[in-house]
Design a protein around this motif. Sequence first.
Motif, short mmCIF file in Angstrom:
data_model
loop_
_atom_site.label_atom_id
_atom_site.label_comp_id
_atom_site.label_asym_id
_atom_site.label_seq_id
_atom_site.Cartn_x
_atom_site.Cartn_y
_atom_site.Cartn_z
N ALA A 79 0.83 -1.20 0.00
CA ALA A 79 0.00 0.00 0.00
C ALA A 79 0.87 1.26 0.00
CB ALA A 79 -0.93 -0.02 1.21
N ALA A 133 2.26 1.94 -3.40
CA ALA A 133 1.24 2.52 -4.28
C ALA A 133 0.97 3.97 -3.93
CB ALA A 133 -0.04 1.70 -4.17
N ILE A 134 0.91 4.28 -2.65
CA ILE A 134 0.60 5.65 -2.24
C ILE A 134 1.70 6.61 -2.69
CG2 ILE A 134 0.46 7.13 -0.19
CD1 ILE A 134 -1.20 4.83 1.09
N GLY A 176 2.16 5.90 -6.94
CA GLY A 176 0.97 6.04 -7.77
C GLY A 176 0.42 7.45 -7.72
N ALA A 177 -0.72 7.63 -8.38
CA ALA A 177 -1.37 8.93 -8.36
C ALA A 177 -2.87 8.70 -8.49
CB ALA A 177 -0.87 9.79 -9.52
N PHE A 213 -8.25 8.14 -5.78
CA PHE A 213 -8.47 6.97 -4.94
C PHE A 213 -7.34 6.77 -3.93
CE2 PHE A 213 -7.87 2.36 -4.25
CZ PHE A 213 -9.09 2.06 -3.66
N LEU A 214 -6.12 6.87 -4.43
CA LEU A 214 -4.98 6.66 -3.53
C LEU A 214 -4.90 7.75 -2.46
CD1 LEU A 214 -2.26 5.39 -6.01
CD2 LEU A 214 -3.28 4.15 -4.11
N VAL A 274 -7.38 6.82 0.16
CA VAL A 274 -6.90 5.71 0.98
C VAL A 274 -5.89 6.22 2.00
CG1 VAL A 274 -5.58 3.56 0.95
CG2 VAL A 274 -7.31 3.97 -0.79
N MET A 306 -7.48 8.10 4.77
CA MET A 306 -8.20 7.23 5.69
C MET A 306 -7.24 6.57 6.68
SD MET A 306 -11.15 4.66 4.55
CE MET A 306 -10.10 3.29 4.25
#
Lengths: 311, 301
Positions: free
Chosen positions: B117, B120-121, B124-125, B128-129, B132, B135
Amino acid sequence: MSNAVSTAPGRAVGVKDSKQTEQRKAALAWLTVPALFFFLVFAVIPLAGVLILSFTRRDGIGAIGAAGLDNWFSVLADPGLYNALGLTFLIMIVSWLVQTPISLLLGVFTAGSQRYRAALAVLYFLPLLLSSAAVAIAFKALLDPNFGLATGLGLPFLAQDWLGVPQLALGLVIFVIAWQFVPFHTLIYQGGVRQIPKSLYEAAQIDGAGTIKQFFHITLPQLKYTIITSSTLMVVGSLTYFDLIFILTGGGPGNSTRILALDMYLRGFRANLMGPASVIAVILVIIGLALALFLQRLGGKDKQGSQLEGL
Amino acid sequence: MSTVLKSNAQEARTGTVTGSAAAKRGLGTRLRRLNIPGGLGGWLWLAVIILPVYYVVITSLKTQSGYFGQNPLALPTEPTLENYQSVLEADFAQYFMNSAIVTLGSVIPTVLISFMASFAIVRGAGRFLKLVNGMFLMGLAIPLQATIIPIYLMIIRLNLYDSLLALMLPSIAFAIPLTVLILSNFIRDVPNELFESMRLDGCSEWQTMWRLALPLTRPAIVTVAIYNGLHVWNGFLLPLVLTQSPSLRVLPLGLWTFQGEFSVNIPAVLASVVLSTLPILVLYVIGRRQLLAGLTAGFSK
């Protein structure tokens, strides 16, 4: 990515590239799915669940039915709640007042380079290794008026009925909490002190500032964010001193050490009143969030990183 | 914070304190003048810490009659290991195994899925990320105890009550936010050129994650694994609420019930305290720096 290419076709390749990269980046979202799944199922849903449960009651056979605001009214009208709230805040504040100066001074002390300090630090951190259960059980044995520390040290005033007198039990709880948690905060302060640029102290020495002046004018202000992090962890953590108090005093004598977390457990799992216990749980969450936000605000907005951790 | 964590981890890896040695020397000269009150306080606190530890260890080596007859702080006249023997006979090996299973079964999945995770955080871009990540950050503020009632009811519904798996699932969920925060801060510090060169070599993001990000994040992974591991190992509330069979007790719960059953035999109770701490003590002796770095898990500054 195509910074070296300046011709037209090259640029076209670059655009295609970045589109691909964007897709790649979006596809990465899948990697969060396992973590997200666990977090949603076992953290987010229970959190929502506790709020919902606070409006329900369970009958004798365990079926859950709506109860409206009944639980809230009954808990809010219960003097037990205010006793627990008062105790929680009392333990929180006194613990902070006791632990912060000790941890701060020990942090500064152990950050020194002397050999003996490093050796002492190795021993200081021993309580970090022990579970709350182990600490509570050890202190229960230690406090035995006949076969414990009082006899061992020949100090009769230590031979009290520590777990039988409300004020003594409360004092004992605060002491044992400090014994268990001061090492952790010492470690945090030690890290903070080691980060202070030594040039500040050199400059102060040239200006002729003494040790005490240096402590108040350099060390303390430089540790501002460390103090906030440590205090946040200490204060929010104090809401969850459940295990230690549960084993040490069980909330007694009477209700004199029955803090909120313990009150919730005893209502929910001993008295089997899940609805009212959920009300207490919601109150715990609200207090925790409010304290974390308040302390974060206290630190200003320029250092989000460290304060978020402190939450 | 990530820089702190990094230097901690680096120290841990190389076993030196090069990073802070210079700063410490400066402090040293400053602190030497504080010696008298500072030293006095330091030794006093040592007594506060050591006396209980000393008492527990020597009492655990005493016979019953030694416990009742001797000065409580005197060394045992006839030291014995029979308390340890009776503790081991009381199923402590089983508790130990349970604790080990629950700890490994929580920490390994936590670190693995949190690492994915975090990667990805950071790499990624997209909305959604971001959501997440937000949260998980919020999750740092949820106290586990407050959700114990719904967790208990859910575990019953899932037919997992009174199983070791019941202890692992919530432990994993609650360790995720902090683990993701720390690991993502660490991955963020990996130079972008390295990712670029992996990409130019034709590696997929999946390959980049395992071949580049994982080895470079190893110190942070060890740190969070230790932090989470200690919390699970010493955890009491989840086992108390979610298990009941004696054969499924983890160490802290075993200690507590043992204390209830053997309250007349204090030396044996204290031997159980020592035994339950022994594995972590061994860890402390062999990897103290790493363990301490793990304990603060990047909380410093």
